[in-house]
Design a protein around this motif. Structure first.
Motif, PDB file in Angstrom:
ATOM      1  N   ASP A  90       0.830  -1.322  -0.090  1.00 44.33           N
ATOM      2  CA  ASP A  90      -0.565   0.051   0.162  1.00 44.33           C
ATOM      3  C   ASP A  90       0.912   0.758   0.296  1.00 44.33           C
ATOM      4  N   LEU A  91       2.057   1.267  -0.209  1.00 45.42           N
ATOM      5  CA  LEU A  91       3.095   2.191   0.169  1.00 45.42           C
ATOM      6  C   LEU A  91       4.376   2.225  -1.114  1.00 45.42           C
ATOM      7  N   VAL A  92       3.947   1.742  -2.069  1.00 46.50           N
ATOM      8  CA  VAL A  92       4.358   1.571  -3.309  1.00 46.50           C
ATOM      9  C   VAL A  92       4.194   2.847  -4.523  1.00 46.50           C
ATOM     10  N   ALA A  93       3.330   3.247  -3.724  1.00 47.44           N
ATOM     11  CA  ALA A  93       3.002   4.019  -4.512  1.00 47.44           C
ATOM     12  C   ALA A  93       3.334   5.831  -3.793  1.00 47.44           C
ATOM     13  N   GLN A  94       3.480   5.676  -3.187  1.00 46.56           N
ATOM     14  CA  GLN A  94       4.072   7.409  -2.101  1.00 46.56           C
ATOM     15  C   GLN A  94       5.381   7.095  -2.482  1.00 46.56           C
ATOM     16  N   ALA A  95       5.947   5.245  -1.883  1.00 51.81           N
ATOM     17  CA  ALA A  95       7.913   5.299  -2.661  1.00 51.81           C
ATOM     18  C   ALA A  95       8.399   6.228  -3.633  1.00 51.81           C
ATOM     19  N   GLN A  96       6.980   6.382  -5.254  1.00 52.57           N
ATOM     20  CA  GLN A  96       7.589   6.118  -6.479  1.00 52.57           C
ATOM     21  C   GLN A  96       7.457   7.560  -6.396  1.00 52.57           C
ATOM     22  N   ASP A  97       6.557   9.001  -5.380  1.00 56.75           N
ATOM     23  CA  ASP A  97       5.831   9.816  -5.405  1.00 56.75           C
ATOM     24  C   ASP A  97       7.670  10.787  -5.159  1.00 56.75           C
ATOM     25  N   ALA A  98       7.778   9.838  -3.949  1.00 58.32           N
ATOM     26  CA  ALA A  98       8.584  10.146  -3.366  1.00 58.32           C
ATOM     27  C   ALA A  98      10.227  10.299  -3.731  1.00 58.32           C
ATOM     28  N   ALA A  99      10.488   9.671  -5.074  1.00 56.30           N
ATOM     29  CA  ALA A  99      10.921   8.832  -5.989  1.00 56.30           C
ATOM     30  C   ALA A  99      10.942  10.046  -7.158  1.00 56.30           C
ATOM     31  N   ASP A 100      10.816  10.077  -7.348  1.00 58.02           N
ATOM     32  CA  ASP A 100       9.886  11.236  -8.318  1.00 58.02           C
ATOM     33  C   ASP A 100      10.198  12.310  -8.332  1.00 58.02           C
ATOM     34  N   ALA A 101      10.424  12.495  -7.032  1.00 61.01           N
ATOM     35  CA  ALA A 101      10.238  14.633  -5.978  1.00 61.01           C
ATOM     36  C   ALA A 101      11.609  14.552  -6.186  1.00 61.01           C
ATOM     37  N   CYS A 102      12.333  13.804  -5.254  1.00 63.26           N
ATOM     38  CA  CYS A 102      14.113  13.807  -5.485  1.00 63.26           C
ATOM     39  C   CYS A 102      14.696  14.479  -6.463  1.00 63.26           C
ATOM     40  N   PRO A 103      14.827  15.754  -6.690  1.00 60.55           N
ATOM     41  CA  PRO A 103      15.692  16.237  -7.822  1.00 60.55           C
ATOM     42  C   PRO A 103      17.275  15.594  -7.417  1.00 60.55           C
ATOM     43  N   GLU A 104      18.214  14.977  -6.901  1.00 65.68           N
ATOM     44  CA  GLU A 104      19.013  14.453  -6.548  1.00 65.68           C
ATOM     45  C   GLU A 104      18.880  12.921  -7.986  1.00 65.68           C
ATOM     46  N   GLY A 105      17.986  12.306  -8.053  1.00 63.60           N
ATOM     47  CA  GLY A 105      17.626  11.349  -7.462  1.00 63.60           C
ATOM     48  C   GLY A 105      18.604   9.820  -6.902  1.00 63.60           C
ATOM     49  N   ALA A 106      18.333  10.773  -5.385  1.00 61.22           N
ATOM     50  CA  ALA A 106      18.821   9.266  -4.068  1.00 61.22           C
ATOM     51  C   ALA A 106      18.245   8.679  -4.024  1.00 61.22           C
ATOM     52  N   ILE A 107      16.746   7.985  -4.410  1.00 57.87           N
ATOM     53  CA  ILE A 107      15.582   7.205  -4.186  1.00 57.87           C
ATOM     54  C   ILE A 107      15.448   6.945  -5.472  1.00 57.87           C
ATOM     55  N   ALA A 108      15.236   4.844  -5.440  1.00 54.99           N
ATOM     56  CA  ALA A 108      15.409   4.382  -5.987  1.00 54.99           C
ATOM     57  C   ALA A 108      14.394   3.247  -4.798  1.00 54.99           C
ATOM     58  N   VAL A 109      13.468   2.789  -6.604  1.00 55.56           N
ATOM     59  CA  VAL A 109      12.085   1.712  -6.163  1.00 55.56           C
ATOM     60  C   VAL A 109      12.515   0.641  -7.035  1.00 55.56           C
ATOM     61  N   THR A 110      12.990   0.033  -6.934  1.00 51.70           N
ATOM     62  CA  THR A 110      13.197  -1.672  -7.326  1.00 51.70           C
ATOM     63  C   THR A 110      12.253  -2.708  -6.861  1.00 51.70           C
ATOM     64  N   GLU A 111      12.729  -3.312  -7.886  1.00 50.92           N
ATOM     65  CA  GLU A 111      11.897  -5.261  -7.447  1.00 50.92           C
ATOM     66  C   GLU A 111      12.712  -5.576  -6.057  1.00 50.92           C
ATOM     67  N   THR A 112      14.420  -5.493  -6.363  1.00 50.41           N
ATOM     68  CA  THR A 112      15.613  -6.689  -5.762  1.00 50.41           C
ATOM     69  C   THR A 112      15.516  -5.534  -4.430  1.00 50.41           C
ATOM     70  N   ALA A 113      16.171  -5.890  -3.651  1.00 53.66           N
ATOM     71  CA  ALA A 113      16.762  -4.793  -2.585  1.00 53.66           C
ATOM     72  C   ALA A 113      18.014  -4.718  -3.110  1.00 53.66           C
ATOM     73  N   ALA A 114      18.505  -2.792  -3.014  1.00 58.08           N
ATOM     74  CA  ALA A 114      19.806  -2.764  -3.578  1.00 58.08           C
ATOM     75  C   ALA A 114      20.896  -2.956  -3.029  1.00 58.08           C
ATOM     76  N   ALA A 115      21.892  -3.427  -3.361  1.00 59.44           N
ATOM     77  CA  ALA A 115      23.494  -4.106  -3.085  1.00 59.44           C
ATOM     78  C   ALA A 115      24.035  -3.080  -1.676  1.00 59.44           C
ATOM     79  N   ASP A 116      23.792  -1.256  -2.064  1.00 58.28           N
ATOM     80  CA  ASP A 116      24.312  -0.051  -1.194  1.00 58.28           C
ATOM     81  C   ASP A 116      23.093   1.021  -1.278  1.00 58.28           C
ATOM     82  N   ALA A 117      22.651   1.012  -0.594  1.00 60.25           N
ATOM     83  CA  ALA A 117      21.748   2.130  -0.599  1.00 60.25           C
ATOM     84  C   ALA A 117      22.514   3.673  -0.132  1.00 60.25           C
TER      85      ALA A 117
END
Length: 71
Positions: free
Chosen positions: A44-71
């Motif tokens: 239920d929070l995937v859409a909010q996560a994508q909104d957050a990623a889209d709002a970040c001017p630095e591209g610091a947020i990634a929404v992915t299907e697998t866990a990132a090795a390094d956040a």
């Protein structure tokens, strides 16, 4: 789905936690408190996560299907 926040890219604009209040918060310095982390998203929070990623001017947020090795 997973969300990862790259602490080296986060500049503290606050746009992410402004659009994803149920998912992200700010720390005492105005940065997203969850920076440097990767975690699994509730469905239920995937859409909010994508909104957050889209709002970040630095591209610091990634929404992915697998866990990132390094956040």
């Amino acid at each position: 789905m997973f969300i990862a926040i790259d602490e080296t890219k986060c500049m503290g604009h606050g746009r992410c936690y402004a659009v994803a209040e149920d998912l992200l918060s700010d720390d005492d310095e105005g940065f997203v408190a969850e920076r440097g982390r990767c975690w699994e998203l509730p469905a239920d929070l995937v859409a909010q996560a994508q909104d957050a990623a889209d709002a970040c001017p630095e591209g610091a947020i990634a929404v992915t299907e697998t866990a990132a090795a390094d956040a």
